[in-house]
Design a protein around this motif. Structure first.
Motif, mmCIF file in Angstrom:
data_model
loop_
_atom_site.group_PDB
_atom_site.id
_atom_site.type_symbol
_atom_site.label_atom_id
_atom_site.label_comp_id
_atom_site.label_asym_id
_atom_site.label_seq_id
_atom_site.Cartn_x
_atom_site.Cartn_y
_atom_site.Cartn_z
ATOM 1 N N LEU A 145 0.839 -1.198 0.000
ATOM 2 C CA LEU A 145 0.000 0.000 0.000
ATOM 3 C C LEU A 145 0.878 1.253 0.000
ATOM 4 N N ILE A 146 0.638 2.083 -0.965
ATOM 5 C CA ILE A 146 1.360 3.361 -1.025
ATOM 6 C C ILE A 146 0.681 4.398 -0.141
ATOM 7 N N GLU A 147 -0.637 4.322 -0.059
ATOM 8 C CA GLU A 147 -1.411 5.239 0.769
ATOM 9 C C GLU A 147 -2.242 4.445 1.768
ATOM 10 N N GLY A 148 -2.618 5.102 2.864
ATOM 11 C CA GLY A 148 -3.459 4.453 3.857
ATOM 12 C C GLY A 148 -4.841 4.156 3.308
ATOM 13 N N ARG A 149 -5.566 3.290 4.011
ATOM 14 C CA ARG A 149 -6.891 2.894 3.547
ATOM 15 C C ARG A 149 -7.762 2.552 4.746
ATOM 16 N N THR A 150 -9.041 2.959 4.686
ATOM 17 C CA THR A 150 -9.996 2.629 5.737
ATOM 18 C C THR A 150 -10.926 1.525 5.249
ATOM 19 N N LEU A 151 -11.023 0.453 6.059
ATOM 20 C CA LEU A 151 -11.867 -0.678 5.688
ATOM 21 C C LEU A 151 -13.088 -0.751 6.612
ATOM 22 N N ALA A 152 -13.918 -1.761 6.412
ATOM 23 C CA ALA A 152 -15.133 -1.899 7.214
ATOM 24 C C ALA A 152 -14.805 -2.000 8.701
ATOM 25 N N PRO A 158 0.247 2.942 5.212
ATOM 26 C CA PRO A 158 1.075 2.500 4.087
ATOM 27 C C PRO A 158 2.065 1.430 4.542
ATOM 28 N N GLY A 159 2.305 0.443 3.699
ATOM 29 C CA GLY A 159 3.233 -0.622 4.049
ATOM 30 C C GLY A 159 2.913 -1.913 3.324
ATOM 31 N N SER A 160 3.581 -2.995 3.724
ATOM 32 C CA SER A 160 3.407 -4.302 3.097
ATOM 33 C C SER A 160 2.440 -5.156 3.914
ATOM 34 N N TYR A 161 1.540 -5.814 3.208
ATOM 35 C CA TYR A 161 0.510 -6.612 3.865
ATOM 36 C C TYR A 161 0.340 -7.959 3.179
ATOM 37 N N GLY A 211 -3.985 -5.502 11.969
ATOM 38 C CA GLY A 211 -4.602 -5.582 10.654
ATOM 39 C C GLY A 211 -5.996 -5.000 10.621
ATOM 40 N N ALA A 212 -6.702 -5.284 9.549
ATOM 41 C CA ALA A 212 -8.058 -4.776 9.360
ATOM 42 C C ALA A 212 -8.844 -5.772 8.515
ATOM 43 N N ILE A 213 -10.175 -5.600 8.528
ATOM 44 C CA ILE A 213 -11.072 -6.528 7.831
ATOM 45 C C ILE A 213 -12.013 -5.743 6.934
ATOM 46 N N ASP A 214 -12.238 -6.255 5.744
ATOM 47 C CA ASP A 214 -13.250 -5.704 4.852
ATOM 48 C C ASP A 214 -14.255 -6.804 4.543
ATOM 49 N N VAL A 215 -15.522 -6.440 4.458
ATOM 50 C CA VAL A 215 -16.587 -7.401 4.188
ATOM 51 C C VAL A 215 -17.401 -6.903 2.999
ATOM 52 N N LYS A 216 -17.581 -7.778 2.034
ATOM 53 C CA LYS A 216 -18.418 -7.470 0.877
ATOM 54 C C LYS A 216 -19.452 -8.575 0.740
#
Length: 373
Positions: A145-152, A158-161, A211-216
């Motif tokens: 990730l080059i930029e931060g991100r907000t998930l559910a 930014p960093g490696s995931y 970490g973080a979680i996204d749900v779709k």
């Protein structure tokens, strides 16, 4: 949350004692029953059920004390591969597993058991959502990730995931329930079919790992969970452990202290078969009195932590005051880093998690007896 923590700590001791007796005597019965016999099949089924019970109490304990596991470099892809092998072996015939694992030697800092629980819980939920069959898809990849991100659930810097995606083609999750799916004890399953701890445990572990979680999801079109976990470089793939003969003793005397008579009897039987001279006590006060009278009689002390008189760590303190060189192994059903640190401060050699497996006990005793010879 405080009530759940109290519940977990309260049940751990008694429940793990019950499981310890079932698993311990089950191991002995397996060893003494003939392969492919009806008796062996019955015992194997008992052990399988006890194993499921152990997983359940581990879920409760894991939820209440997230963050207390060992922190080491975990080879992510190996853990996911192992989890999928277990899932694949139990998939219904009408569900197909599709996977693509491309994380290489990516590693995170955490506990491999926790990562295994994340994968198993999400895959199990996905299978349950596809009662009429479907496709279970598991993807694992590295993402920069080059930029931060907000998930559910959570935000990413930014960093490696490592991104783990587990999706199904099932019924989907109604929008009205999305806000509650990570709540402890919330479940849409029938009574007796679910505990409501799976997703809450996943959320606790992922959050603890940073970490973080996204749900779709969409009604009738399935659900996709994306788990993002921060990476910490690379690690070699763990070597496959080969079965080896358990170490045996040579008549050394081992003091066993536990307020549960069945577990004292079990430990005595196990250690006798391993070549030791076990001496059991159902009271920590009685054990301490015997040690004071004959401190040189005992080559090692094996004690439970939660007992009504002196708790194990206090017994260990008194024993080490009398004879500083005697090895002491502490057993606990709900210990963690805090207990391990307190035990180390007073000279306890090791803390073993209950219910004990015979192999773990044999190796621990042999290791600490060797250290004083």
């Amino acid at each position: 949350m405080e009530a759940i923590g109290t519940l977990a700590g309260g049940i751990a001791h008694d429940f793990n004692n019950i499981l310890g007796a079932i698993l311990g005597y089950g191991e002995l019965a397996q060893e003494h029953s003939a392969q492919d016999s009806a008796l062996r099949r019955y015992v194997d089924n008992v052990m399988h059920a006890a194993g499921r019970a152990k997983v359940l109490v581990d879920r409760i304990l894991g939820f209440s004390r997230s963050g207390l596991g060992d922190r080491v470099h975990v080879h992510v892809q190996s853990v996911i591969e192992e989890s999928l092998e277990l899932i694949a072996a139990s998939l219904p015939a009408n569900i197909r597993l599709e996977k693509r694992l491309d994380a290489g030697d990516a590693a995170l800092i955490g506990d491999s058991t926790h990562l295994h629980q994340v994968a198993m819980n999400l895959c199990t939920n996905a299978v349950h959502a596809m009662e009429r069959g479907g496709i279970l898809t598991v993807l694992l990849e590295r993402v920069r990730l080059i930029e931060g991100r907000t998930l559910a659930r959570g935000a990413l810097l930014p960093g490696s995931y490592a991104r783990l995606i587990i999706k199904d083609t099932g019924t989907g999750i109604p929008h009205a329930l999305l806000e509650r799916i990570f709540d402890p004890f919330f479940t849409t399953k029938e009574v007796g079919e679910g505990t409501g701890l799976g997703l809450s445990l996943v959320h606790g572990i992922v959050t603890d790992l940073g970490g973080a979680i996204d749900v779709k999801t969409a009604a009738g079109q399935g659900t996709s969970f994306e788990i993002w976990l921060p990476l910490a470089g690379e690690a070699g793939k763990p070597a496959v452990e080969t079965a080896r003969e358990l170490p045996h003793g040579h008549g050394e005397t081992v003091m066993i202290v536990d307020d549960e008579p069945m577990l004292v009897a079990l430990a005595e039987e196990m250690l006798a078969e391993l070549g030791y001279e076990p001496v059991g006590f159902g009271s920590s006060n009685a054990a301490l009195q015997a040690f004071r009278v004959e401190p040189r009689r005992f080559d090692l002390v094996l004690t439970d932590e939660a007992m009504p008189d002196l708790v194990g760590i206090e017994l260990a303190r008194e024993v080490r005051r009398i004879r500083p060189d005697v090895p002491v192994i502490l057993m606990s059903g709900h210990g963690g880093v805090r207990l391990a640190n307190r035990a180390a401060e007073i000279g306890v050699n090791e803390v073993l998690h209950k219910p004990l497996q015979r192999g773990d006990l044999a190796e621990s005793i042999a290791r600490h007896l060797r250290s004083i010879t």
